[in-house]
Scaffold this active site. Structure first.
Site, PDB file in Angstrom:
ATOM      1  N   GLU A  20      11.584  87.083  67.364  1.00  0.00           N
ATOM      2  CA  GLU A  20      11.786  88.256  66.529  1.00  0.00           C
ATOM      3  C   GLU A  20      13.125  88.124  65.817  1.00  0.00           C
ATOM      4  OE1 GLU A  20      14.037  91.565  69.321  1.00  0.00           O
ATOM      5  OE2 GLU A  20      11.877  91.735  69.055  1.00  0.00           O
ATOM      6  N   TYR A  23      14.050  90.491  59.956  1.00  0.00           N
ATOM      7  CA  TYR A  23      13.061  90.782  58.921  1.00  0.00           C
ATOM      8  C   TYR A  23      11.658  90.321  59.277  1.00  0.00           C
ATOM      9  CZ  TYR A  23      17.436  91.351  56.474  1.00  0.00           C
ATOM     10  OH  TYR A  23      18.699  91.741  56.122  1.00  0.00           O
ATOM     11  N   GLY A  24      11.422  89.955  60.525  1.00  0.00           N
ATOM     12  CA  GLY A  24      10.088  89.497  60.853  1.00  0.00           C
ATOM     13  C   GLY A  24       9.884  89.214  62.322  1.00  0.00           C
ATOM     14  N   ASP A 185      21.948  77.608  57.108  1.00  0.00           N
ATOM     15  CA  ASP A 185      21.832  78.209  58.444  1.00  0.00           C
ATOM     16  C   ASP A 185      21.383  77.163  59.462  1.00  0.00           C
ATOM     17  OD1 ASP A 185      22.075  80.248  60.304  1.00  0.00           O
ATOM     18  OD2 ASP A 185      20.046  81.017  59.981  1.00  0.00           O
TER      19      ASP A 185
END
Length: 461
Positions: A20, A23-24, A185
């Protein structure tokens, strides 16, 4: 956490939730037609662009619960079988900046699609659109690099395995850079592993096509974020760490390079050198900017490895070594630590090096470049495993098999910071005819999307 037992999205049966983020949500799913497993990422249809991955856990959980409730309502009203259209992947890949203003959550998918043909980048197989969210169907892999490093202590006894995994990461990232995409990232949670210790880059939520990024724009996760994106005033404290005044922008590719340096420390020392590359918030990093030799005091680095890190972890991004230079030096380095299993590491032969960094799988000419799709299948894994000289292959396998799950050599622990993220992009067409085709495809897609949203608006309330 809500469980969607016996719930289906087209032919995909959800079996568990495996992640999780802000945004999703990510689910493990079984394709009932082929009996193969996939990961399905459910992304909310519109969100404000947050460039920093380190969103607070409370906010992440709150957003996840909100999406779970919407999905629960969707499954309930469709009697547990949601049937949604599959969106043409080429149309998404060729979306423009103007398109993203209408559908911002498609930025991540588009950038990912442009590079997912590389053998060490997770493949996107389908994109499904519902009124509640967008479902991204991708390869499923059993673990990530964070779990493998911290929980399984999987690399600290085998230098050849460290080289293999790290060079695969570098190869994937180099492929992205060659295609004008900068990940922004890079961290262990965004690097997945199959059963044969091949690594796969995922989560392009923070990626950008901008060649340069302004200083002090926080993009990434704090442990792996380069200093110029956290707190930079145009001055560098020490000439020893490559200091001189920067311009108004910093190369995006060199930010990814800094993250790779921290990843290499993770793989070899099972720890981070600092929590954040910010002189005002982290004392270790502050002392590093004064004297980079502090690394040898806090980490068990060999002289060769320290020399390599000093070329990567330059405070001034313009002074960092290139990604190609990094790959060559890692291939030839003969020690990572000053004692223990990683104190003696054989250099790679040319053939093995080329096999590790190749963008396609050349182990079997009859297989497609992305035959790694089903590497969770043990039979497929055996058929697709790389070949090398017997000495090198034995060296890699020895480190995997001989310790029976018990690995020594820990010098500390990594701290986790997980999350799903969001993104950037742009594109161009080679001809007016091509642009016209793309525009027509996107118009049909946008029309279908709007019809879905209007007909099912009650689901989002």
């Amino acid at each position: 956490m809500m469980m969607f037992h016996n719930c289906r999205i087209n032919n995909y049966l959800i079996t568990s939730q495996i992640g999780e983020g802000a945004y999703g949500l990510v689910y493990r799913a079984l394709d009932i037609r082929t009996d193969r497993q996939y990961a399905i990422k459910a992304v909310v249809q519109s969100y404000g662009v947050s460039k920093e991955a380190d969103m607070g856990n409370d906010k992440i959980h709150k957003n996840s619960v909100k999406l779970q409730k919407k999905l629960a309502k969707l499954f309930k009203e469709s009697k547990n079988v949601v049937r949604v259209p599959s969106i043409d992947l080429e149309s998404i890949e060729n979306m423009s900046e103007e398109d993203f203003k209408k559908l911002p959550h498609y930025k991540e998918i588009s950038l990912h699609l442009r590079v997912h043909h590389h053998k060490n980048i997770v493949t996107i197989h389908e994109v499904l659109q519902s009124a509640v969210c967008t479902f991204i169907v991708m390869d499923y892999y059993p673990t990530d690099l964070f779990t493998s490093i911290v929980d399984n202590r999987h690399f600290v006894t085998n230098g050849l395995l460290v080289k293999k995994v790290f060079l695969q990461i570098c190869s994937a990232l180099n492929y992205c850079h060659e295609h004008g995409i900068y990940h922004c990232d890079i961290k262990p949670e965004n690097l997945l592993l199959d059963t044969e210790d091949n690594v796969f880059l995922c989560d392009f939520g923070l990626s950008t096509t901008s060649t340069y990024i302004k200083p002090n724009v926080c993009i990434g996760s704090s442990y792996y974020m380069p200093p110029e994106r956290i707190s930079f005033d145009g001055r560098v404290s020490s000439s020893k760490s490559g200091g001189h005044k920067l311009g108004k922008v910093c190369p995006s590719c060199n930010g990814d390079l800094w993250s790779l340096g921290i990843i290499l420390i993770n793989l070899t020392c099972i720890r981070n050198p600092w929590l954040k590359a910010d002189k005002t918030e982290d004392n270790t990093y502050y002392y590093f900017t004064k004297d980079p030799n502090i690394l040898k005091q806090i980490l068990p680095l060999s002289d060769d490895f320290y020399s390599l890190l000093s070329k990567i972890l330059q405070v001034n991004p313009k002074n960092r070594m290139s990604l190609q230079e990094l790959m060559k030096e890692v291939s030839s380095i003969t020690s990572f630590t000053n004692e223990g299993p990683l104190s003696k590491v054989p250099p790679l032969s040319k053939s093995v090096y080329e096999k590790f960094v190749s963008p396609v799988d050349n182990t079997n000419e009859n297989l497609s470049p992305k035959s790694y799709v089903y590497m969770h299948d043990s039979k497929a894994a055996k058929n697709l495993s790389y070949t090398s000289s017997s000495e090198e292959e034995d060296g890699i396998k020895e480190g995997i098999d001989d310790d029976n799950g018990s690995r020594s050599g820990s010098f500390g622990t990594l701290d986790t910071d997980t999350g799903l993220h969001s993104s950037f992009t742009s594109t161009s067409c080679e001809s007016d005819n091509e642009c016209s085709k793309i525009s027509n495809k996107f118009s049909l897609f946008e029309k279908k999307f709007n019809e879905l949203r209007m007909s099912s608006s009650s689901l989002t309330n």
